[in-house]
Each structure stands twice: as structure tokens, then as C-alpha cells.
Design a protein around this motif. Sequence first.
Motif, PDB file in Angstrom:
ATOM      1  N   SER A  73       0.828  -1.207   0.000  1.00 57.53           N
ATOM      2  CA  SER A  73       0.000   0.000   0.000  1.00 57.53           C
ATOM      3  C   SER A  73       0.860   1.254   0.000  1.00 57.53           C
ATOM      4  CB  SER A  73      -0.917   0.016   1.225  1.00 57.53           C
ATOM      5  OG  SER A  73      -0.163   0.171   2.412  1.00 57.53           O
ATOM      6  N   ILE A  74       0.242   2.356  -0.436  1.00 58.37           N
ATOM      7  CA  ILE A  74       0.927   3.638  -0.397  1.00 58.37           C
ATOM      8  C   ILE A  74       1.136   4.096   1.039  1.00 58.37           C
ATOM      9  CG2 ILE A  74      -1.134   5.117  -0.470  1.00 58.37           C
ATOM     10  CD1 ILE A  74       0.480   6.842  -2.553  1.00 58.37           C
ATOM     11  N   PHE A  75       0.350   3.543   1.958  1.00 59.14           N
ATOM     12  CA  PHE A  75       0.471   3.924   3.369  1.00 59.14           C
ATOM     13  C   PHE A  75       1.790   3.404   3.954  1.00 59.14           C
ATOM     14  CE2 PHE A  75      -4.023   3.271   2.260  1.00 59.14           C
ATOM     15  CZ  PHE A  75      -4.378   4.609   2.217  1.00 59.14           C
ATOM     16  N   ALA A  76       2.154   2.194   3.576  1.00 57.61           N
ATOM     17  CA  ALA A  76       3.456   1.667   3.988  1.00 57.61           C
ATOM     18  C   ALA A  76       4.581   2.515   3.397  1.00 57.61           C
ATOM     19  CB  ALA A  76       3.595   0.215   3.548  1.00 57.61           C
ATOM     20  N   ASP A  77       4.421   2.903   2.136  1.00 62.34           N
ATOM     21  CA  ASP A  77       5.437   3.741   1.480  1.00 62.34           C
ATOM     22  C   ASP A  77       5.576   5.088   2.179  1.00 62.34           C
ATOM     23  OD1 ASP A  77       5.733   1.713  -0.368  1.00 62.34           O
ATOM     24  OD2 ASP A  77       4.469   2.676  -1.884  1.00 62.34           O
ATOM     25  N   THR A  78       4.434   5.683   2.533  1.00 62.79           N
ATOM     26  CA  THR A  78       4.450   7.001   3.182  1.00 62.79           C
ATOM     27  C   THR A  78       5.129   6.929   4.538  1.00 62.79           C
ATOM     28  OG1 THR A  78       2.430   7.684   2.041  1.00 62.79           O
ATOM     29  CG2 THR A  78       3.010   8.896   4.037  1.00 62.79           C
ATOM     30  N   ALA A  79       4.798   5.903   5.330  1.00 64.70           N
ATOM     31  CA  ALA A  79       5.425   5.743   6.646  1.00 64.70           C
ATOM     32  C   ALA A  79       6.935   5.620   6.504  1.00 64.70           C
ATOM     33  CB  ALA A  79       4.850   4.526   7.361  1.00 64.70           C
ATOM     34  N   ARG A  80       7.373   4.867   5.493  1.00 66.16           N
ATOM     35  CA  ARG A  80       8.811   4.682   5.274  1.00 66.16           C
ATOM     36  C   ARG A  80       9.482   6.005   4.901  1.00 66.16           C
ATOM     37  NH1 ARG A  80       8.077   0.802   2.108  1.00 66.16           N
ATOM     38  NH2 ARG A  80       8.102  -0.869   3.641  1.00 66.16           N
ATOM     39  N   LYS A  81       8.821   6.795   4.063  1.00 68.23           N
ATOM     40  CA  LYS A  81       9.375   8.090   3.664  1.00 68.23           C
ATOM     41  C   LYS A  81       9.462   9.056   4.845  1.00 68.23           C
ATOM     42  CE  LYS A  81       7.756   8.019  -1.116  1.00 68.23           C
ATOM     43  NZ  LYS A  81       6.773   8.595  -2.060  1.00 68.23           N
ATOM     44  N   LYS A  82       8.569   8.883   5.808  1.00 73.51           N
ATOM     45  CA  LYS A  82       8.550   9.760   6.978  1.00 73.51           C
ATOM     46  C   LYS A  82       9.504   9.278   8.076  1.00 73.51           C
ATOM     47  CE  LYS A  82       5.431  12.581   5.363  1.00 73.51           C
ATOM     48  NZ  LYS A  82       5.703  14.012   5.080  1.00 73.51           N
ATOM     49  N   GLY A  83      10.298   8.256   7.781  1.00 78.29           N
ATOM     50  CA  GLY A  83      11.338   7.851   8.710  1.00 78.29           C
ATOM     51  C   GLY A  83      11.063   6.592   9.507  1.00 78.29           C
ATOM     52  N   PHE A  84       9.909   5.966   9.300  1.00 84.74           N
ATOM     53  CA  PHE A  84       9.590   4.719  10.010  1.00 84.74           C
ATOM     54  C   PHE A  84      10.150   3.544   9.202  1.00 84.74           C
ATOM     55  CE2 PHE A  84       6.497   7.827  11.349  1.00 84.74           C
ATOM     56  CZ  PHE A  84       6.357   7.591  12.713  1.00 84.74           C
TER      57      PHE A  84
END
Length: 274
Positions: free
Chosen positions: A152-163
Amino acid sequence: MHAAHFGPFCLRTLLSRLRRVGLLWALLFMSSLASAQELQIFTEDWPPVSFGNGNKADGMAVEMVQALQARIGSSHPVQVVPWARGYKALLEEPNTLLFTVGRSEEREKLMILLGPVAISTTSLYTRKGNAARLQAMGDDIQKLKVGAYRSSIFADTARKKGFQNIEQAPTPQVIANMLLAKRFDLWVEGSLVVSSVLKEIGHSVDEVEKVKVLDSLELYLAFSTQTPASTIKAWEDALRWLKKEGHFARIHQKWLPNEVPPMAVIRLDPSGKP
């Protein structure tokens, strides 16, 4: 056989057979062409935007897509499949439509996007009563495990935010259950669906609370790059009509009464074609 011995009856029979063979080949060719142009349409179980309801697809985006199909004259069925399967087909197979797809710079290069059909926020959620403690951690919160559904894009977003410690599962329903079972403290998801996902697994939205908003997210229809330009144009014209005539706003309001329907029509094509 000498031409003189080839009587009128035999000639008529031969010509008739040749016509039948020619017709058969024409039919086979037309069938092959129709099959090649068949648009396969996928969506996911992501209520209330899209979900399976018995043996059919339902939800805001499904109703909107079916309204577009009625305008176009298309009868291709909408199939509810796991997100990873639909996304793989979108990237690898011609004549494929997947919805709804969150817009990102990476995806703009991989598919043709048409929309938006909804706007959500990507947020972090936790169990009720836990948010203040997590917010007090500051940047250290990024060390915690985050649950997200696979690809999901949600996993991608979390990763981009440092998680970096992201646990994934096939569906948001599985991830929500894992959060409530205390497998981890953070769940990254789109704000539009949190209440419905929890309801679907027998829980209430009151059992979770928002920790932090990570990003705003526009949701689109996504076509594979090998979809004919004429097909994309037909869908774009239909979406413009649906929004102009007020049908889109009514469908959006029915399913998402607390959200503002996006009325612009944008097509993003990695080929750069207008």
C-alpha cells in the motif's frame, strides 16, 4: 482435374466452402481483437470506498465506476481482489484498470492516473488512550513498529517519513486486528476508511485515536500504460460529464457525507501525451 470437367455445381460448392472458411477466420480475428481490448477492472476490500458485498462489488468508488461504465456503454465486471494482485496486474498486464490508487511521484511514472475521485489523509492511529504517550516521544516514535497493509501507499508514506520497522499483512482488516491485539502500537491508514474497517471486524472507531497526520492523499483511477488512448479518452470524457452533471457529488456525498468531493478532472500520463 481439367477445368472443363469442373461443373457449375462443384464450383458453387467450392466457393461456398471458401466463403465459410473466410468468415470463420474473420470471426476468429474479431474475437481475438475483442479479447485483446477487454478491460479488466480490479478494486480492493477497502470500505466504504470499495468492498465485496456478497458476490458483487460495492462502495463509493465502485458506484462511481459503474456510473462511468453506464455512460461509456461498458459492462466489464468489477472484481474485488487482494491489493497486491490488482497492483501487479496494473503494472504488468495491458487493458487493466485498478481503483482507487493513491497518487505519488513514483506512481505517476508507472501508470495512467485519472481523477481524483476522493481525497484522504494518511495518518497514524493507535489504541484509545495511547496517543499522548506516543506523541510525547518526539522523533523517537520513528523507532516503533508500524502496521500497514502490503504494497500500500500507506506503507510507502510511513517509510518516507522515517519509520523503518513496518509490519505488513494482506488487508487493512488484518492490520487493524493486530493493532487491537497489541502486536504493535501504530497503524498507518487512510482516514476515509478507518471507521468502516474497524466496523467490518466487529470493533468501533472509538477504540482507536489519531496520533499524527503524515500526508494528504489524492485517490485516482489507474490504467495500465498499455491501455489504448481511445479507452482512456472515453473514461476521461465520462468522468468530466459525471462531475459536471452533479452525479459524482451525489455518489460521493452518499458514501462520504463528511468529506468534500474533488471536482477537478486530472489525467496524468507518463508518456506525456495530452
